[in-house]
Design a protein around this motif. Structure first.
Motif, PDB file in Angstrom:
ATOM      1  N   MET A   1       9.548  -0.886   0.795  1.00  0.00           N
ATOM      2  CA  MET A   1       8.270  -0.595   1.401  1.00  0.00           C
ATOM      3  C   MET A   1       8.388  -0.763   2.910  1.00  0.00           C
ATOM      4  SD  MET A   1       4.668  -2.508   0.887  1.00  0.00           S
ATOM      5  CE  MET A   1       4.278  -3.265   2.441  1.00  0.00           C
ATOM      6  N   ASN A   2       7.904   0.209   3.644  1.00  0.00           N
ATOM      7  CA  ASN A   2       7.829   0.109   5.095  1.00  0.00           C
ATOM      8  C   ASN A   2       6.399  -0.249   5.478  1.00  0.00           C
ATOM      9  OD1 ASN A   2      10.485   0.866   5.390  1.00  0.00           O
ATOM     10  ND2 ASN A   2       9.996   3.036   5.499  1.00  0.00           N
ATOM     11  N   TYR A   3       6.219  -1.414   6.078  1.00  0.00           N
ATOM     12  CA  TYR A   3       4.894  -1.858   6.484  1.00  0.00           C
ATOM     13  C   TYR A   3       4.586  -1.236   7.836  1.00  0.00           C
ATOM     14  CZ  TYR A   3       0.964  -5.064   6.848  1.00  0.00           C
ATOM     15  OH  TYR A   3      -0.290  -5.590   6.944  1.00  0.00           O
ATOM     16  N   ARG A   4       3.536  -0.423   7.902  1.00  0.00           N
ATOM     17  CA  ARG A   4       3.212   0.327   9.108  1.00  0.00           C
ATOM     18  C   ARG A   4       1.875  -0.119   9.688  1.00  0.00           C
ATOM     19  NH1 ARG A   4       4.304   4.015   5.018  1.00  0.00           N
ATOM     20  NH2 ARG A   4       6.375   4.867   5.121  1.00  0.00           N
ATOM     21  N   LEU A   5       1.669   0.235  10.947  1.00  0.00           N
ATOM     22  CA  LEU A   5       0.379  -0.026  11.583  1.00  0.00           C
ATOM     23  C   LEU A   5      -0.667   0.927  11.031  1.00  0.00           C
ATOM     24  CD1 LEU A   5       1.311  -0.553  15.315  1.00  0.00           C
ATOM     25  CD2 LEU A   5       0.551  -2.265  13.680  1.00  0.00           C
ATOM     26  N   THR A   6      -1.842   0.377  10.751  1.00  0.00           N
ATOM     27  CA  THR A   6      -2.936   1.156  10.195  1.00  0.00           C
ATOM     28  C   THR A   6      -4.231   0.752  10.901  1.00  0.00           C
ATOM     29  OG1 THR A   6      -3.269  -0.500   8.477  1.00  0.00           O
ATOM     30  CG2 THR A   6      -1.841   1.356   7.925  1.00  0.00           C
ATOM     31  N   PRO A   7      -5.347   1.421  10.600  1.00  0.00           N
ATOM     32  CA  PRO A   7      -6.620   1.045  11.223  1.00  0.00           C
ATOM     33  C   PRO A   7      -7.055  -0.393  10.915  1.00  0.00           C
ATOM     34  CG  PRO A   7      -6.802   3.224  10.295  1.00  0.00           C
ATOM     35  CD  PRO A   7      -5.473   2.681   9.871  1.00  0.00           C
ATOM     36  N   PHE A   8      -6.616  -0.942   9.789  1.00  0.00           N
ATOM     37  CA  PHE A   8      -6.985  -2.321   9.469  1.00  0.00           C
ATOM     38  C   PHE A   8      -6.367  -3.320  10.448  1.00  0.00           C
ATOM     39  CE2 PHE A   8      -8.381  -2.424   4.738  1.00  0.00           C
ATOM     40  CZ  PHE A   8      -9.445  -1.619   5.050  1.00  0.00           C
ATOM     41  N   HIS A   9      -5.238  -2.975  11.036  1.00  0.00           N
ATOM     42  CA  HIS A   9      -4.642  -3.877  12.019  1.00  0.00           C
ATOM     43  C   HIS A   9      -5.519  -3.977  13.265  1.00  0.00           C
ATOM     44  CE1 HIS A   9      -0.999  -3.115   9.587  1.00  0.00           C
ATOM     45  NE2 HIS A   9      -0.851  -4.404   9.814  1.00  0.00           N
ATOM     46  N   GLY A  10      -6.144  -2.881  13.652  1.00  0.00           N
ATOM     47  CA  GLY A  10      -7.088  -2.920  14.770  1.00  0.00           C
ATOM     48  C   GLY A  10      -8.292  -3.778  14.444  1.00  0.00           C
TER      49      GLY A  10
ATOM     50  N   THR B   1      -5.538  -7.155   2.175  1.00  0.00           N
ATOM     51  CA  THR B   1      -6.004  -5.881   1.626  1.00  0.00           C
ATOM     52  C   THR B   1      -5.137  -4.739   2.123  1.00  0.00           C
ATOM     53  OG1 THR B   1      -8.262  -6.732   1.551  1.00  0.00           O
ATOM     54  CG2 THR B   1      -7.989  -4.343   1.423  1.00  0.00           C
ATOM     55  N   ASP B   2      -4.809  -4.765   3.413  1.00  0.00           N
ATOM     56  CA  ASP B   2      -3.943  -3.734   3.973  1.00  0.00           C
ATOM     57  C   ASP B   2      -2.564  -3.764   3.328  1.00  0.00           C
ATOM     58  OD1 ASP B   2      -3.156  -1.717   5.994  1.00  0.00           O
ATOM     59  OD2 ASP B   2      -1.879  -3.348   6.716  1.00  0.00           O
ATOM     60  N   PHE B   3      -2.034  -4.942   3.112  1.00  0.00           N
ATOM     61  CA  PHE B   3      -0.721  -5.067   2.483  1.00  0.00           C
ATOM     62  C   PHE B   3      -0.723  -4.475   1.084  1.00  0.00           C
ATOM     63  CE2 PHE B   3       2.251  -7.500  -0.177  1.00  0.00           C
ATOM     64  CZ  PHE B   3       3.440  -7.144   0.456  1.00  0.00           C
TER      65      PHE B   3
ATOM     66  N   LYS C   1      -0.214   8.979   5.194  1.00  0.00           N
ATOM     67  CA  LYS C   1      -1.425   9.763   5.404  1.00  0.00           C
ATOM     68  C   LYS C   1      -2.547   9.273   4.492  1.00  0.00           C
ATOM     69  CE  LYS C   1      -1.892  13.865   3.621  1.00  0.00           C
ATOM     70  NZ  LYS C   1      -1.777  15.289   3.299  1.00  0.00           N
ATOM     71  N   TRP C   2      -2.232   9.035   3.228  1.00  0.00           N
ATOM     72  CA  TRP C   2      -3.261   8.587   2.288  1.00  0.00           C
ATOM     73  C   TRP C   2      -3.677   7.149   2.535  1.00  0.00           C
ATOM     74  CZ3 TRP C   2      -6.122  11.982   0.248  1.00  0.00           C
ATOM     75  CH2 TRP C   2      -5.613  13.241  -0.027  1.00  0.00           C
ATOM     76  N   VAL C   3      -2.766   6.344   3.056  1.00  0.00           N
ATOM     77  CA  VAL C   3      -3.131   4.969   3.417  1.00  0.00           C
ATOM     78  C   VAL C   3      -4.148   4.983   4.540  1.00  0.00           C
ATOM     79  CG1 VAL C   3      -2.265   2.850   4.480  1.00  0.00           C
ATOM     80  CG2 VAL C   3      -0.996   3.892   2.629  1.00  0.00           C
ATOM     81  N   VAL C   4      -3.900   5.763   5.570  1.00  0.00           N
ATOM     82  CA  VAL C   4      -4.818   5.840   6.706  1.00  0.00           C
ATOM     83  C   VAL C   4      -6.159   6.427   6.275  1.00  0.00           C
ATOM     84  CG1 VAL C   4      -5.199   6.936   8.945  1.00  0.00           C
ATOM     85  CG2 VAL C   4      -2.988   5.925   8.433  1.00  0.00           C
ATOM     86  N   ILE C   5      -6.126   7.473   5.446  1.00  0.00           N
ATOM     87  CA  ILE C   5      -7.373   8.075   4.972  1.00  0.00           C
ATOM     88  C   ILE C   5      -8.171   7.080   4.142  1.00  0.00           C
ATOM     89  CG2 ILE C   5      -8.302   9.824   3.383  1.00  0.00           C
ATOM     90  CD1 ILE C   5      -6.109  11.704   4.413  1.00  0.00           C
ATOM     91  N   SER C   6      -7.521   6.370   3.235  1.00  0.00           N
ATOM     92  CA  SER C   6      -8.251   5.413   2.391  1.00  0.00           C
ATOM     93  C   SER C   6      -8.816   4.261   3.215  1.00  0.00           C
ATOM     94  CB  SER C   6      -7.350   4.893   1.282  1.00  0.00           C
ATOM     95  OG  SER C   6      -6.287   4.142   1.806  1.00  0.00           O
ATOM     96  N   GLU C   7      -8.077   3.809   4.225  1.00  0.00           N
ATOM     97  CA  GLU C   7      -8.591   2.709   5.039  1.00  0.00           C
ATOM     98  C   GLU C   7      -9.729   3.172   5.939  1.00  0.00           C
ATOM     99  OE1 GLU C   7      -5.429   0.656   6.975  1.00  0.00           O
ATOM    100  OE2 GLU C   7      -4.656  -0.112   5.078  1.00  0.00           O
ATOM    101  N   LEU C   8      -9.656   4.372   6.448  1.00  0.00           N
ATOM    102  CA  LEU C   8     -10.764   4.892   7.248  1.00  0.00           C
ATOM    103  C   LEU C   8     -12.019   5.080   6.399  1.00  0.00           C
ATOM    104  CD1 LEU C   8      -9.028   7.439   9.635  1.00  0.00           C
ATOM    105  CD2 LEU C   8     -10.034   5.238  10.215  1.00  0.00           C
ATOM    106  N   VAL C   9     -11.842   5.511   5.152  1.00  0.00           N
ATOM    107  CA  VAL C   9     -12.982   5.648   4.245  1.00  0.00           C
ATOM    108  C   VAL C   9     -13.591   4.273   3.950  1.00  0.00           C
ATOM    109  CG1 VAL C   9     -13.630   6.249   1.864  1.00  0.00           C
ATOM    110  CG2 VAL C   9     -12.272   7.827   3.236  1.00  0.00           C
ATOM    111  N   LEU C  10     -12.753   3.270   3.739  1.00  0.00           N
ATOM    112  CA  LEU C  10     -13.266   1.915   3.505  1.00  0.00           C
ATOM    113  C   LEU C  10     -14.012   1.380   4.724  1.00  0.00           C
ATOM    114  CD1 LEU C  10     -10.315   0.242   1.575  1.00  0.00           C
ATOM    115  CD2 LEU C  10     -12.603   0.723   0.708  1.00  0.00           C
TER     116      LEU C  10
END
Length: 87
Positions: free
Chosen positions: A1-10, A53-55, A65-74
């Motif tokens: 698994m590659n842990y990437r920056l997402t909107p939840f980190h902000g 939750t992000d993890f 792409k789907w990780v970012v979309i799901s987090e933005l929806v949340l």
């Protein structure tokens, strides 16, 4: 698994900044360099919850792409819930 920056980190960064600001504000009012009462503890718990939750979202969904979309929806759902409940 590659842990990437997402909107939840902000969002987690924002809660950390608010936690430090609350500690500074309370220490100015009371005059003692304590931890600031309940506010910073709640914000710390919220930060840990956001990061966990992000993890788990990144662990279950492989596509960035789907990780970012799901987090933005949340995030949008949380903002909409807050707006509808408190206005």
């Amino acid at each position: 698994m590659n842990y990437r920056l997402t909107p939840f980190h902000g969002l987690a960064f924002l809660t950390i900044v608010l936690m430090v600001a609350e500690i500074i504000d309370v220490s100015k009012v009371k005059g003692d360099p304590g931890l600031g009462g309940l506010g910073p503890l709640v914000l710390f718990g919220l930060t840990i919850t956001i990061l966990l939750t992000d993890f788990f979202i990144q662990l279950t969904i492989k596509s960035r792409k789907w990780v970012v979309i799901s987090e933005l929806v949340l995030l949008l759902a949380a903002v909409l819930f807050y707006y509808l409940k408190f206005t």
